[in-house]
Design a protein around this motif. Structure first.
Motif, mmCIF file in Angstrom:
data_model
loop_
_atom_site.group_PDB
_atom_site.id
_atom_site.type_symbol
_atom_site.label_atom_id
_atom_site.label_comp_id
_atom_site.label_asym_id
_atom_site.label_seq_id
_atom_site.Cartn_x
_atom_site.Cartn_y
_atom_site.Cartn_z
ATOM 1 N N SER A 201 0.794 -1.154 0.011
ATOM 2 C CA SER A 201 -0.007 -0.058 0.049
ATOM 3 C C SER A 201 0.947 1.203 0.047
ATOM 4 C CB SER A 201 -0.793 0.007 1.301
ATOM 5 O OG SER A 201 -0.223 -0.014 2.259
ATOM 6 N N ILE A 202 0.295 2.164 -0.535
ATOM 7 C CA ILE A 202 1.235 3.523 -1.056
ATOM 8 C C ILE A 202 1.739 4.183 0.508
ATOM 9 C CG2 ILE A 202 -0.751 5.129 -1.279
ATOM 10 C CD1 ILE A 202 1.336 6.271 -3.536
ATOM 11 N N ASP A 203 0.813 4.027 1.497
ATOM 12 C CA ASP A 203 0.805 4.693 2.808
ATOM 13 C C ASP A 203 1.787 3.930 3.698
ATOM 14 O OD1 ASP A 203 -1.128 2.630 2.933
ATOM 15 O OD2 ASP A 203 -2.326 4.059 4.169
ATOM 16 N N SER A 204 2.280 2.689 3.168
ATOM 17 C CA SER A 204 2.963 2.109 4.016
ATOM 18 C C SER A 204 4.454 2.009 3.759
ATOM 19 C CB SER A 204 2.341 0.489 4.215
ATOM 20 O OG SER A 204 2.917 0.015 2.995
ATOM 21 N N ILE A 205 4.600 2.698 2.653
ATOM 22 C CA ILE A 205 6.211 2.638 2.042
ATOM 23 C C ILE A 205 7.019 3.728 2.772
ATOM 24 C CG2 ILE A 205 7.399 2.736 0.115
ATOM 25 C CD1 ILE A 205 5.159 2.018 -1.614
ATOM 26 N N THR A 206 8.163 3.177 3.206
ATOM 27 C CA THR A 206 8.818 4.273 4.054
ATOM 28 C C THR A 206 10.445 4.471 3.259
ATOM 29 O OG1 THR A 206 10.011 2.615 5.186
ATOM 30 C CG2 THR A 206 8.195 3.645 6.359
ATOM 31 N N ALA A 207 11.046 5.384 3.534
ATOM 32 C CA ALA A 207 12.444 5.774 2.865
ATOM 33 C C ALA A 207 13.335 4.461 2.955
ATOM 34 C CB ALA A 207 13.120 6.988 3.632
ATOM 35 N N MET A 208 13.345 3.762 4.205
ATOM 36 C CA MET A 208 14.004 2.635 4.550
ATOM 37 C C MET A 208 13.937 1.636 3.655
ATOM 38 S SD MET A 208 16.403 3.428 6.699
ATOM 39 C CE MET A 208 16.992 2.073 7.331
ATOM 40 N N GLN A 209 12.385 1.228 3.004
ATOM 41 C CA GLN A 209 12.227 0.408 2.093
ATOM 42 C C GLN A 209 12.449 0.815 0.661
ATOM 43 O OE1 GLN A 209 7.961 0.522 3.223
ATOM 44 N NE2 GLN A 209 8.184 -1.455 4.286
ATOM 45 N N ILE A 210 12.637 1.986 0.443
ATOM 46 C CA ILE A 210 13.084 2.537 -1.139
ATOM 47 C C ILE A 210 14.566 2.273 -1.122
ATOM 48 C CG2 ILE A 210 13.038 4.546 -2.576
ATOM 49 C CD1 ILE A 210 10.442 5.232 -1.149
ATOM 50 N N GLN A 211 15.279 2.662 -0.146
ATOM 51 C CA GLN A 211 16.825 2.561 -0.168
ATOM 52 C C GLN A 211 17.504 1.591 -0.905
ATOM 53 O OE1 GLN A 211 18.354 5.740 1.183
ATOM 54 N NE2 GLN A 211 19.975 5.070 -0.234
ATOM 55 N N PRO A 212 17.075 0.346 -0.491
ATOM 56 C CA PRO A 212 17.710 -0.734 -1.019
ATOM 57 C C PRO A 212 17.569 -0.968 -2.643
ATOM 58 C CG PRO A 212 16.457 -1.529 0.571
ATOM 59 C CD PRO A 212 16.377 -0.184 0.509
ATOM 60 N N LEU A 213 16.450 -0.651 -3.133
ATOM 61 C CA LEU A 213 16.223 -0.643 -4.501
ATOM 62 C C LEU A 213 17.228 0.418 -5.328
ATOM 63 C CD1 LEU A 213 14.673 -1.028 -7.289
ATOM 64 C CD2 LEU A 213 13.187 0.731 -6.446
ATOM 65 N N LEU A 214 17.400 1.597 -4.643
ATOM 66 C CA LEU A 214 18.237 2.520 -5.330
ATOM 67 C C LEU A 214 19.863 2.030 -5.355
ATOM 68 C CD1 LEU A 214 16.678 5.901 -4.323
ATOM 69 C CD2 LEU A 214 16.095 4.475 -6.381
ATOM 70 N N LEU A 215 20.333 1.514 -4.033
ATOM 71 C CA LEU A 215 21.386 0.974 -3.954
ATOM 72 C C LEU A 215 21.764 0.035 -4.806
ATOM 73 C CD1 LEU A 215 21.675 0.890 0.024
ATOM 74 C CD2 LEU A 215 22.915 2.640 -1.577
ATOM 75 N N LYS A 216 20.763 -0.825 -5.338
ATOM 76 C CA LYS A 216 21.111 -1.994 -6.210
ATOM 77 C C LYS A 216 21.348 -1.267 -7.452
ATOM 78 C CE LYS A 216 18.489 -5.856 -8.349
ATOM 79 N NZ LYS A 216 17.370 -6.506 -8.458
ATOM 80 N N LEU A 217 20.392 -0.380 -7.942
ATOM 81 C CA LEU A 217 20.704 0.354 -9.361
ATOM 82 C C LEU A 217 22.184 0.975 -9.358
ATOM 83 C CD1 LEU A 217 17.273 1.882 -10.057
ATOM 84 C CD2 LEU A 217 18.329 -0.349 -10.978
ATOM 85 N N GLU A 218 22.658 1.358 -8.110
ATOM 86 C CA GLU A 218 24.004 2.145 -7.961
ATOM 87 C C GLU A 218 24.977 1.119 -8.317
ATOM 88 O OE1 GLU A 218 25.024 4.102 -4.224
ATOM 89 O OE2 GLU A 218 24.217 5.910 -5.242
ATOM 90 N N ARG A 219 24.947 0.064 -7.492
ATOM 91 C CA ARG A 219 25.934 -1.346 -7.699
ATOM 92 C C ARG A 219 25.928 -1.544 -9.034
ATOM 93 N NH1 ARG A 219 23.794 -2.764 -2.667
ATOM 94 N NH2 ARG A 219 22.673 -4.289 -3.621
ATOM 95 N N GLN A 220 24.879 -1.556 -9.896
ATOM 96 C CA GLN A 220 25.047 -2.172 -11.053
ATOM 97 C C GLN A 220 25.528 -1.082 -11.984
ATOM 98 O OE1 GLN A 220 20.827 -3.164 -11.799
ATOM 99 N NE2 GLN A 220 21.040 -4.968 -10.809
ATOM 100 N N LYS A 221 25.638 0.145 -11.553
ATOM 101 C CA LYS A 221 26.338 1.266 -12.276
ATOM 102 C C LYS A 221 25.445 1.632 -13.425
ATOM 103 C CE LYS A 221 31.057 0.462 -10.762
ATOM 104 N NZ LYS A 221 32.519 0.099 -11.310
ATOM 105 N N ILE A 222 23.949 1.512 -13.404
ATOM 106 C CA ILE A 222 23.126 2.002 -14.422
ATOM 107 C C ILE A 222 22.543 3.148 -13.990
ATOM 108 C CG2 ILE A 222 22.628 -0.256 -15.654
ATOM 109 C CD1 ILE A 222 20.351 -0.666 -13.753
#
Length: 431
Positions: A201-222
């Protein structure tokens, strides 16, 4: 002759009825309920009416007697039912309700019904019945039904992130950007964002839940994808904030490293020669991009009018009037247009940008397709074409000076004259 005994009994009845009314009125004041004067007067007369009709009272009734009767009316069976129901309720109800609480909040109404009522966290609860047992049962049922209705409302308002995001793409993003840009954003969402937030649900998402997604893309260097994903998430959550579906934008608490975008580098003369000599089915398409400085998305709109190539400006946002620009045919491009058929020209401009990008990477692995445009701009300036003229050919935004924004309108004759300077054939092939 007046019977003093009957008079005494009549007065006792009146006192008892008035005392009962006083207790009810005190409860009205406690629950902050307001009655108008006419209604209060009517209640007083209704209370006195039974005393007029029945001037007999077995014994005098005082406060202690009324309290005793009230407690007796609260039967053990009724409270046992209540205790059983309380086990299924939240702790906040179990902490409040006890036998003393029920004795305090139980009253008998003027119509003879028993009633239990209270207000918890600004939510009113009540139950009434002919017996105390029934009043207690209805009171518990009222609490349960109110909680169930509240739970259903909460479920109905629960909006999944992906449901909101898809509606946002369709209603907000799509109308304001070009089809190719929309396709690119939608692809980033479908591949990286949609599966990550599945069933959340959109109201349950926190910054700490989003962070791993962006770190993954960062590690992939895309980094281009990372930038787009971050932009999309910020805009989606900002829209949800505007709709009051969330209390804050979780992207405000997300952190990513800042990356310097890779600077575009023009092809060297040797690399340019290699591109033009190699046998490739898309050679003519690359020639247009290299010697006219078009963006890859502008190629499909190219058309030849006398000594110019006309293209639709690819930087115009959706909803704005489409503009075109004229690119003079230089000595570098002219030989490739000599004798070209309409079929060959159409085939050259009809190749999709993605196909050209992938194929170009095989020929020039150290460059990307957009650098053909940079090469055109670089060669024009190397050949002595003024910067302002090159900006007009390339479709760059003018600088903020009055001269550039108002008075820079070059004639066709002047631009063709400047185009003749762009001639480095001897330099290109004599190596």
């Amino acid at each position: 002759m007046i019977n003093l005994k009957q008079v005494n009994e009549f007065l006792c009845r009146i006192v008892a009825e008035i005392f009962t009314f006083q207790r009810q009125l005190a409860e009205e004041i406690e629950y902050k309920e307001t009655r108008n004067h006419e209604l209060i007067a009517g209640l007083i007369f209704n209370l006195l009416e039974p005393a007029k009709q029945q001037a007999f009272l077995p014994k005098e009734v005082d406060d202690r007697e009324l309290t005793k009767r009230t407690k007796e009316n609260l039967s053990k069976t009724a409270f046992e039912k209540i205790k059983k129901e309380l086990k299924r309720m939240p702790q906040k109800f179990r902490d409040i309700f006890n036998r003393e609480w029920f004795e305090k909040h139980l009253r008998r109404k003027t119509n003879g019904l028993y009633e239990i009522r209270c207000t918890i966290n600004y939510v009113p609860y009540s139950g009434a019945g002919k017996t105390v047992d029934k009043a207690a049962e209805n009171f518990i049922n009222n609490i349960a039904s109110t909680r169930n209705a509240k739970a259903k409302t909460t479920v109905a308002k629960r909006i999944l992130f992906n449901d909101f995001a898809e509606k946002w793409f369709k209603l907000i993003k799509k109308p304001v950007i070009k089809p190719n840009t929309y396709k690119n954003y939608l692809n980033n969402y479908t591949v990286h964002i949609q599966p990550y937030f599945k069933n959340k649900s959109i109201d349950s998402i926190t910054a700490m839940q989003i962070q791993p997604l962006l770190l993954k893309l960062e590690r992939q260097k895309i980094y281009n994808v990372l930038r787009n994903v971050k932009l999309l998430l910020t805009q989606i959550f900002q829209s949800a904030l505007g709709e009051r579906l969330i209390k804050y934008n979780p992207m405000d608490g997300v952190h990513t490293l800042k990356h310097e975008p890779k600077k575009s580098v023009a092809l060297s003369v040797v690399e340019e020669s290699k591109l033009l000599v190699i046998d490739n089915p898309y050679k003519l398409s690359y020639v247009f991009l290299l010697f006219a400085g078009m963006r890859r998305g502008e190629l499909c709109s190219a058309r030849i009018e006398e000594d110019f190539i006309i293209v639709d400006d690819g930087k115009i946002k959706a909803g704005r009037n489409q503009t075109t620009r004229k690119i003079p045919i230089t000595p570098m491009l002219a030989p490739y247009l000599a004798g070209i058929t309409k079929k060959e020209f159409k085939a050259a401009i009809s190749v999709t940008p993605d196909v050209l990008t992938k194929n170009f990477k095989k020929i020039c692995p150290n460059h990307h397709l957009h650098e053909l445009r940079h090469t055109f701009i670089t060669r024009c300036q190397e050949c002595g074409v003024p910067r302002e003229v090159v900006s007009v050919w390339a479709g760059h935004a003018a600088d903020k000076t009055m001269t550039s924004t108002v008075y820079t309108h070059f004639t066709d004759e002047f631009m063709l004259k400047e185009a003749k300077k762009v001639d480095y054939l001897s330099r290109l092939y004599n190596r």
